[in-house]
Write an enzyme that holds these catalytic residues in place. Structure first.
Site, PDB file in Angstrom:
ATOM      1  CB  SER A  95      -0.936  -0.188   1.290  1.00  0.00           C
ATOM      2  OG  SER A  95      -2.172   0.882   1.208  1.00  0.00           O
ATOM      3  CG  MET A  96       2.429   5.152   2.785  1.00  0.00           C
ATOM      4  SD  MET A  96       2.327   5.653   4.136  1.00  0.00           S
ATOM      5  CE  MET A  96       3.437   4.768   5.068  1.00  0.00           C
TER       6      MET A  96
END
Length: 260
Positions: A95-96
């Site tokens: 994700s991030m």
């Protein structure tokens, strides 16, 4: 940069004597280096797992979180290069962490030190990132409900006011970093990309995962697993095995030094 300053970016681990590759692991929003606890045992002795510890959490909880992924990448380039040494290295980010891994790959490639592999998990391809989302601007209650729906933060933390008050500010800072991310068109990478995701992740459709392939001249592999945004929780062994196989495939074409 001093060894002390560089060391603060990485969780303490027992170094391997002669790793063939060093795998820098970048966690998702609101998490920390502990998200990769146990990975070393799973990958085996040929790959050294190096969990990256971002400011504002865990061992660095007294530092302010960084609200810009570009600034984080700028700050991490030198520590990663120092820690990698002369050994081939790779990134895995969820994700991030996938966005951060991409920006680090771009910067290190520009410096003549491209990673062996970029593992991008649970993240829409950077060029498709939209700035229309404003989760970080929600009210406290609205933000909390959004975090609950993602099912990535244990309920016992979110249900405990004291723990919740520690976690939510860091999560909000990380959402600011993600939702203000700006993709800057660049020449294609020369690094292979392994893209992973869950088949029921509502925010990361499979077709948008495949678009990571537009960003590199090297090969791209896409693997979809059962599960949602945090499919890793139930598929960890299979996911790590996939990543290890991809790393070994790239090591077959890389010049591997005899020592670290």
């Amino acid at each position: 940069m001093s060894a002390t300053a560089a060391g603060s970016w990485f969780a303490p681990t027992a170094p391997l004597a002669k790793p063939e590759v060093r795998l820098f692991c970048l966690h998702h929003a609101g998490a920390g280096a502990s998200a990769f606890r146990g990975w070393q045992e799973l990958v085996g002795p040929r790959i050294e797992v190096i969990p990256v510890q971002l400011p504002g959490r865990e061992a660095r909880f007294t530092e302010p979180a960084e609200r810009s992924l570009a600034a984080l990448a700028d700050r991490l380039v030198e520590p990663v290069g120092e820690r990698a040494g002369s050994v081939p290295f790779a990134f895995f980010g969820h994700s991030m962490g996938a966005l951060l891994g991409y920006d680090l790959t771009r910067r290190l490639t520009a410096l003549g030190r491209p990673p062996l592999l970029l593992g991008a998990s649970g993240c829409v391809a950077p060029q498709l990132q939209s700035r229309k989302d404003d989760v970080h601007g929600l009210s406290d209650e609205g933000f909390l409900q959004h975090i609950r729906k993602l099912e990535g933060t244990p309920a016992q933390i979110l249900d405990n006011p004291s723990l919740r008050d520690l976690v939510l500010p860091v999560l909000r800072d990380d959402f600011i970093a993600c939702e203000t991310y700006v993709y800057e068109p660049q020449a294609p990478l020369r690094t292979a990309i392994t893209v992973l995701g869950g088949d029921t992740d509502p925010g990361v459709p499979a077709d948008q995962l495949a678009r990571w392939g537009d960003l590199t001249e090297a090969r791209t592999t896409v693997r979809i697993f059962p599960g949602g945004h945090f499919y890793l929780a139930d598929q960890l062994g299979t996911v790590v095995s996939t990543l290890v196989a991809e790393l070994f495939a790239e090591l077959g074409t890389a010049v591997v030094p005899t020592g670290s």
